[in-house]
Design a protein around this motif. Structure first.
Motif, PDB file in Angstrom:
ATOM      1  N   UNK A  35       3.914  -8.695  -0.474  1.00  0.00           N
ATOM      2  CA  UNK A  35       5.246  -7.973  -0.105  1.00  0.00           C
ATOM      3  C   UNK A  35       5.930  -7.257  -1.316  1.00  0.00           C
ATOM      4  N   UNK A  36       6.072  -8.235  -2.333  1.00  0.00           N
ATOM      5  CA  UNK A  36       6.801  -7.765  -3.419  1.00  0.00           C
ATOM      6  C   UNK A  36       6.192  -6.355  -3.860  1.00  0.00           C
ATOM      7  N   UNK A  37       5.027  -6.252  -3.946  1.00  0.00           N
ATOM      8  CA  UNK A  37       4.110  -4.713  -4.502  1.00  0.00           C
ATOM      9  C   UNK A  37       4.699  -3.709  -3.639  1.00  0.00           C
ATOM     10  N   UNK A  38       4.577  -3.871  -2.295  1.00  0.00           N
ATOM     11  CA  UNK A  38       5.067  -2.800  -1.428  1.00  0.00           C
ATOM     12  C   UNK A  38       6.621  -2.639  -1.425  1.00  0.00           C
ATOM     13  N   UNK A  39       7.406  -3.305  -1.805  1.00  0.00           N
ATOM     14  CA  UNK A  39       8.976  -3.395  -1.915  1.00  0.00           C
ATOM     15  C   UNK A  39       9.036  -2.711  -3.069  1.00  0.00           C
ATOM     16  N   UNK A  40       8.220  -2.891  -4.176  1.00  0.00           N
ATOM     17  CA  UNK A  40       8.653  -2.045  -5.576  1.00  0.00           C
ATOM     18  C   UNK A  40       8.097  -0.853  -5.440  1.00  0.00           C
ATOM     19  N   UNK A  41       6.870  -0.714  -4.851  1.00  0.00           N
ATOM     20  CA  UNK A  41       6.272   0.745  -4.956  1.00  0.00           C
ATOM     21  C   UNK A  41       7.352   1.736  -3.984  1.00  0.00           C
ATOM     22  N   UNK A  42       7.644   1.103  -2.729  1.00  0.00           N
ATOM     23  CA  UNK A  42       8.696   1.858  -2.179  1.00  0.00           C
ATOM     24  C   UNK A  42       9.924   2.413  -2.998  1.00  0.00           C
ATOM     25  N   UNK A  43      10.321   1.232  -3.467  1.00  0.00           N
ATOM     26  CA  UNK A  43      11.791   1.411  -4.251  1.00  0.00           C
ATOM     27  C   UNK A  43      11.634   2.428  -5.273  1.00  0.00           C
ATOM     28  N   UNK A  92       4.333  13.529  -8.614  1.00  0.00           N
ATOM     29  CA  UNK A  92       3.200  13.298  -9.408  1.00  0.00           C
ATOM     30  C   UNK A  92       3.319  11.594  -9.785  1.00  0.00           C
ATOM     31  N   UNK A  93       4.528  10.966 -10.183  1.00  0.00           N
ATOM     32  CA  UNK A  93       4.648   9.475 -10.161  1.00  0.00           C
ATOM     33  C   UNK A  93       4.487   8.930  -8.898  1.00  0.00           C
ATOM     34  N   UNK A  94       4.928   9.760  -7.762  1.00  0.00           N
ATOM     35  CA  UNK A  94       4.855   9.033  -6.349  1.00  0.00           C
ATOM     36  C   UNK A  94       3.437   8.856  -6.149  1.00  0.00           C
ATOM     37  N   UNK A  95       2.763   9.777  -6.083  1.00  0.00           N
ATOM     38  CA  UNK A  95       1.188   9.925  -5.796  1.00  0.00           C
ATOM     39  C   UNK A  95       0.645   8.847  -6.589  1.00  0.00           C
ATOM     40  N   UNK A  96       1.047   8.712  -7.974  1.00  0.00           N
ATOM     41  CA  UNK A  96       0.289   7.692  -8.726  1.00  0.00           C
ATOM     42  C   UNK A  96       0.554   6.337  -8.330  1.00  0.00           C
ATOM     43  N   UNK A  97       1.709   6.001  -7.921  1.00  0.00           N
ATOM     44  CA  UNK A  97       2.388   4.726  -7.447  1.00  0.00           C
ATOM     45  C   UNK A  97       1.485   4.492  -6.192  1.00  0.00           C
ATOM     46  N   UNK A  98       1.488   5.352  -5.106  1.00  0.00           N
ATOM     47  CA  UNK A  98       0.784   5.014  -3.965  1.00  0.00           C
ATOM     48  C   UNK A  98      -0.827   4.718  -4.239  1.00  0.00           C
ATOM     49  N   UNK A  99      -1.365   5.605  -5.211  1.00  0.00           N
ATOM     50  CA  UNK A  99      -2.616   5.349  -5.496  1.00  0.00           C
ATOM     51  C   UNK A  99      -2.985   4.288  -6.345  1.00  0.00           C
ATOM     52  N   UNK A 100      -2.091   3.417  -6.994  1.00  0.00           N
ATOM     53  CA  UNK A 100      -1.882   2.277  -7.392  1.00  0.00           C
ATOM     54  C   UNK A 100      -1.848   1.152  -6.601  1.00  0.00           C
ATOM     55  N   UNK A 101      -1.049   1.283  -5.515  1.00  0.00           N
ATOM     56  CA  UNK A 101      -0.829   0.486  -4.454  1.00  0.00           C
ATOM     57  C   UNK A 101      -2.199   0.356  -3.765  1.00  0.00           C
ATOM     58  N   UNK A 102      -2.815   1.459  -3.345  1.00  0.00           N
ATOM     59  CA  UNK A 102      -4.040   1.377  -2.507  1.00  0.00           C
ATOM     60  C   UNK A 102      -5.141   0.684  -3.429  1.00  0.00           C
ATOM     61  N   UNK A 103      -5.293   1.329  -4.545  1.00  0.00           N
ATOM     62  CA  UNK A 103      -6.386   0.558  -5.306  1.00  0.00           C
ATOM     63  C   UNK A 103      -6.218  -0.990  -5.904  1.00  0.00           C
ATOM     64  N   UNK A 104      -5.018  -1.199  -5.898  1.00  0.00           N
ATOM     65  CA  UNK A 104      -4.647  -2.852  -6.066  1.00  0.00           C
ATOM     66  C   UNK A 104      -5.088  -3.474  -4.746  1.00  0.00           C
TER      67      UNK A 104
END
Length: 160
Positions: free
Chosen positions: A1-9, A142-154
């Motif tokens: 949950x913390x990961x989702x919140x951090x990525x969204x923020x 660019x950073x948003x897509x990177x964060x989303x890709x990080x979330x998915x791969x994590x």
């Protein structure tokens, strides 16, 4: 949950910053169009809402990072990476390895995505005055897509 919140923020932070910059550039674009004689006049509506959202998200992220820093400070085995990355749990050793892999995947994806996005700019150089939003929001993506890709791969690596 913390990961989702951090990525969204973090994503909302980039979106709000992109909108703030776009509003400023849009006014400059209207002045340029007026100076070239393409338009006879324009009106400007200044809205502080996006700036307030940006400041609010920044404050929330800082508070979240300070709270995380305090919790990590209690852990005697924590390393400096544990303080910097609020995404992973220092108590889970597997999470440290997964975070490293996810960051490498996200970085490789950011490099590829940046190459494609910056390459797409050559197709619209004559239209930057008309389509000022395109380079503004694609660069912010660019950073948003990177964060989303990080979330998915994590999440994919963590579920194995």
């Amino acid at each position: 949950m913390r990961l989702y919140l951090t990525i969204i923020m973090r994503s909302l932070l980039y979106v709000s910053l992109g909108i703030m910059v776009y509003n400023s550039v849009r006014v400059e674009q209207q002045f340029e169009l007026l100076g070239r004689g393409y338009i006879d006049g324009f009106s400007v509506n200044i809205d502080n809402m996006v700036g307030h959202i940006f400041i609010g998200i920044t404050i929330i992220l800082v508070i979240m990072n300070v709270i995380h820093l305090l919790f990590m400070g209690k852990n005697k085995q924590a390393k400096m990476e544990d303080y910097i990355l609020p995404e992973y749990d220092a108590s889970d050793e597997r999470s440290v390895e997964i975070t490293g892999k996810a960051v490498r995947f996200a970085f490789a994806f950011i490099l590829l995505y940046s190459f494609l996005i910056l390459g797409s700019y050559m197709f619209i150089p004559n239209y930057f005055l008309d389509y000022v939003w395109y380079p503004m929001f694609t660069t912010a993506s660019i950073p948003i897509v990177g964060l989303i890709f990080y979330l998915i791969s994590f999440k994919v690596l963590y579920s194995r």
